[in-house]
Design an enzyme around this catalytic site. Structure first.
Site, PDB file in Angstrom:
ATOM      1  N   ALA A   9       0.860  -1.184   0.000  1.00 39.52           N
ATOM      2  CA  ALA A   9       0.000   0.000   0.000  1.00 39.52           C
ATOM      3  C   ALA A   9       0.893   1.229   0.000  1.00 39.52           C
ATOM      4  O   ALA A   9       2.062   1.172   0.378  1.00 39.52           O
ATOM      5  CB  ALA A   9      -0.902   0.004   1.228  1.00 39.52           C
ATOM      6  N   ALA A  11       0.837   5.535   0.919  1.00 40.00           N
ATOM      7  CA  ALA A  11       0.150   6.673   1.521  1.00 40.00           C
ATOM      8  C   ALA A  11       0.914   7.928   1.133  1.00 40.00           C
ATOM      9  O   ALA A  11       1.949   7.859   0.475  1.00 40.00           O
ATOM     10  CB  ALA A  11       0.110   6.497   3.035  1.00 40.00           C
ATOM     11  N   LEU A  13       2.724   9.927   2.917  1.00 43.60           N
ATOM     12  CA  LEU A  13       4.034  10.082   3.529  1.00 43.60           C
ATOM     13  C   LEU A  13       4.912   8.845   3.456  1.00 43.60           C
ATOM     14  O   LEU A  13       6.116   8.931   3.625  1.00 43.60           O
ATOM     15  CB  LEU A  13       3.875  10.476   5.008  1.00 43.60           C
ATOM     16  CG  LEU A  13       3.113  11.767   5.275  1.00 43.60           C
ATOM     17  CD1 LEU A  13       2.951  11.977   6.768  1.00 43.60           C
ATOM     18  CD2 LEU A  13       3.824  12.945   4.637  1.00 43.60           C
ATOM     19  N   GLY A  14       4.304   7.688   3.254  1.00 45.77           N
ATOM     20  CA  GLY A  14       5.100   6.476   3.286  1.00 45.77           C
ATOM     21  C   GLY A  14       4.502   5.365   2.456  1.00 45.77           C
ATOM     22  O   GLY A  14       3.436   5.508   1.861  1.00 45.77           O
ATOM     23  N   GLN A  15       5.242   4.259   2.430  1.00 42.31           N
ATOM     24  CA  GLN A  15       4.772   3.064   1.747  1.00 42.31           C
ATOM     25  C   GLN A  15       4.821   1.912   2.729  1.00 42.31           C
ATOM     26  O   GLN A  15       5.694   1.856   3.590  1.00 42.31           O
ATOM     27  CB  GLN A  15       5.637   2.785   0.514  1.00 42.31           C
ATOM     28  CG  GLN A  15       5.513   3.875  -0.514  1.00 42.31           C
ATOM     29  CD  GLN A  15       6.184   3.558  -1.832  1.00 42.31           C
ATOM     30  OE1 GLN A  15       5.667   3.938  -2.845  1.00 42.31           O
ATOM     31  NE2 GLN A  15       7.302   2.882  -1.840  1.00 42.31           N
ATOM     32  N   ASP A 163      -8.661  10.883  10.686  1.00 42.96           N
ATOM     33  CA  ASP A 163      -8.678  10.732   9.235  1.00 42.96           C
ATOM     34  C   ASP A 163      -9.345   9.413   8.833  1.00 42.96           C
ATOM     35  O   ASP A 163      -8.744   8.568   8.180  1.00 42.96           O
ATOM     36  CB  ASP A 163      -7.230  10.778   8.726  1.00 42.96           C
ATOM     37  CG  ASP A 163      -7.119  10.956   7.221  1.00 42.96           C
ATOM     38  OD1 ASP A 163      -8.123  11.362   6.590  1.00 42.96           O
ATOM     39  OD2 ASP A 163      -6.028  10.697   6.680  1.00 42.96           O
TER      40      ASP A 163
END
Length: 196
Positions: A9, A11, A13-15, A163
């Protein structure tokens, strides 16, 4: 002992990568911050701060909105969110306050392996709410569970997921609700909860 180099996945800011711990064999999710992401964020915030100051000083009609203060709050929120230690703490706080642990949970974070740029948590098998195919009664029960949890988070404990979109929620095969990505959480005082 294993690390799938293809992200499961992604996002903002990151993976997230699927991995296996060498010591225990436990399957985990490794959320790695995207390389070089901090510098452009800081640069963008500096530009926006300058722009907010210019607007505040030169457009009297917008002064009541106090854009520099709004931007400072935004800056603080973004900088907290890019520190994965915040996400680890928030998930832990939620799990400790959670009124429905048998039905709703956040993944357990392995803090001893996590850093501000790397978050290691238990791997959760599940699907996004919009990908799950369930009967009407099961859908209603999961919706009721989610609604009760968010009501409890906001009104009872005062600590809530900030969120909650479908990408941050998984429905597990045993029909539990897993809340992911605790980088953004809110907190309400007792007085605010009473007012609500």
């Amino acid at each position: 002992s294993e690390f799938n180099e293809t992200p499961s996945a992604s996002a903002s800011l990151g993976q997230i990568y699927r991995a296996r711990m060498r010591d225990s064999g436990r399957e985990v999710a490794a959320k790695a911050q995207k390389p070089g992401i901090r510098k452009p964020i800081h640069t963008d915030l500096e530009i926006l701060s300058w722009l907010a100051e210019q607007i505040h000083d030169n457009i009297p009609g917008l002064r009541p909105f106090d854009l520099p203060t709004v931007l400072e709050e935004l800056r603080e929120g973004i900088l907290r969110e890019i520190d994965f230690s915040t996400e680890a703490r928030n998930a832990s706080v939620f799990n400790s306050l959670n009124q429905y642990p048998e039905k709703v949970f956040a993944p357990e974070v392995l803090t001893e392996y996590s850093t501000p740029r790397l978050l290691i948590s238990e791997w959760i098998d599940g699907k996004s709410p919009d990908e799950v195919t369930l009967g009407e009664e099961d859908r209603k029960e999961i919706a009721r569970t989610g609604g009760n949890s968010f009501f409890s988070q906001i009104v009872i404990t005062g600590f809530f997921h900030g969120d909650p979109h479908p990408g941050n929620i998984l429905i597990t095969p045993d029909r539990r609700v897993c809340l992911l990505d605790w980088g953004l959480a809110g907190q309400l005082t007792a007085r605010m909860r009473y007012a609500l």
